[in-house]
Design a protein around this motif. Structure first.
Motif, PDB file in Angstrom:
ATOM      1  N   GLY A 110      11.216  41.173 -22.545  1.00 39.94           N
ATOM      2  CA  GLY A 110      10.060  40.383 -22.630  1.00 39.94           C
ATOM      3  C   GLY A 110       9.776  39.190 -23.441  1.00 39.94           C
ATOM      4  O   GLY A 110       8.952  38.258 -23.389  1.00 39.94           O
ATOM      5  N   LEU A 111      10.998  38.817 -23.954  1.00 42.16           N
ATOM      6  CA  LEU A 111      11.188  37.392 -24.756  1.00 42.16           C
ATOM      7  C   LEU A 111      11.371  36.292 -23.781  1.00 42.16           C
ATOM      8  O   LEU A 111      12.034  36.441 -22.813  1.00 42.16           O
ATOM      9  N   GLN A 112      10.843  35.013 -24.224  1.00 37.51           N
ATOM     10  CA  GLN A 112      11.026  33.717 -23.395  1.00 37.51           C
ATOM     11  C   GLN A 112      12.153  33.359 -24.093  1.00 37.51           C
ATOM     12  O   GLN A 112      12.712  33.047 -25.201  1.00 37.51           O
TER      13      GLN A 112
ATOM     14  N   GLU B  66      13.334  40.377 -18.586  1.00 36.86           N
ATOM     15  CA  GLU B  66      12.763  41.556 -18.014  1.00 36.86           C
ATOM     16  C   GLU B  66      13.360  42.773 -18.418  1.00 36.86           C
ATOM     17  O   GLU B  66      12.606  43.870 -18.213  1.00 36.86           O
TER      18      GLU B  66
ATOM     19  N   ILE C 275      16.733  38.163 -15.967  1.00 35.63           N
ATOM     20  CA  ILE C 275      15.792  37.160 -16.593  1.00 35.63           C
ATOM     21  C   ILE C 275      14.618  36.670 -15.318  1.00 35.63           C
ATOM     22  O   ILE C 275      15.723  36.435 -14.346  1.00 35.63           O
TER      23      ILE C 275
ATOM     24  N   ALA D 195      16.422  29.134 -19.366  1.00 33.27           N
ATOM     25  CA  ALA D 195      14.895  29.322 -19.525  1.00 33.27           C
ATOM     26  C   ALA D 195      14.099  28.886 -18.319  1.00 33.27           C
ATOM     27  O   ALA D 195      12.852  28.979 -17.872  1.00 33.27           O
TER      28      ALA D 195
ATOM     29  N   ARG E  52      11.860  34.404 -18.727  1.00 34.98           N
ATOM     30  CA  ARG E  52      11.593  35.629 -19.672  1.00 34.98           C
ATOM     31  C   ARG E  52      12.457  36.805 -19.469  1.00 34.98           C
ATOM     32  O   ARG E  52      12.718  37.404 -18.178  1.00 34.98           O
TER      33      ARG E  52
END
Length: 186
Positions: free
Chosen positions: A25-27, A161, A155, A44, A159
């Motif tokens: 869940g991390l950006q 996944e 990703i 990103a 983010r």
């Protein structure tokens, strides 16, 4: 790192030490990484991206470091890269827009591996450890080098996944990624 011995060949198998639990869940932070195709890549940005992170591809001549096989999860970087190469079309077929390998090795070092292994995708260098530190990736030291423990990031639009960790059978990792992405569609 927690470990247990794997009977065939007495390779030490890594166990989940919880070092990547924070990643789901991390950006991803906006950090430019040098790629072997001469571009810079920002994880990103972009659509569905797979990044397999490996400690170190051994040189064509000179082989592995002494004691390499005794390090849990260290062995298999070349076979992992070759398997992602061999399943490149299938990965695209399940929606992967970008595929990268990532290590702390320099771009120049990695260019030789891309050519030797005929990889149809670039390898990324985090030789400055900027991404590794920003994401708090699990690191280890060997032979005066700081390396990243093997893991694979899925990703989506910047983010995280899903994270595959630990990756014990590197030669199966691409198939595991394909299966996970395929199951996500159903």
């Amino acid at each position: 790192m927690a470990e247990r011995e794997f009977a065939p060949g007495h390779i030490v198998m890594p166990e989940d030490d919880g070092m990547v639990a924070h990643l789901s869940g991390l950006q991803i932070p906006s950090i430019s990484l040098n790629a072997t195709d001469g571009s810079t890549v920002d994880l990103a940005e972009g659509g569905l991206t797979v990044v397999y992170v490996y400690p170190r591809i051994s040189p064509a001549i000179g082989g592995t470091l002494e004691g390499w096989d005794a390090i849990p999860g260290a062995r298999g970087c070349t076979s992992q890269s070759c398997t992602f190469r061999d399943h490149f079309i299938e990965l695209k077929g399940v929606g992967v827009k970008r595929l990268f390998g990532l290590s702390t090795q320099s771009t120049d070092y990695q260019k030789e591996a891309v050519e030797r292994l005929h990889l149809p995708f670039p390898l990324l260098s985090d030789d400055s450890l900027a991404l590794s530190r920003a994401l708090e990736l699990p690191l280890f030291e060997v032979g005066g080098m700081t390396l990243i423990k093997r893991l694979t990031l899925i990703i989506e639009n910047g983010r995280v996944e899903h994270v595959f960790y630990p990756v014990f059978t590197p030669e199966r990792n691409a198939l595991d990624v394909i299966a996970w992405l395929s199951s996500r569609k159903t």
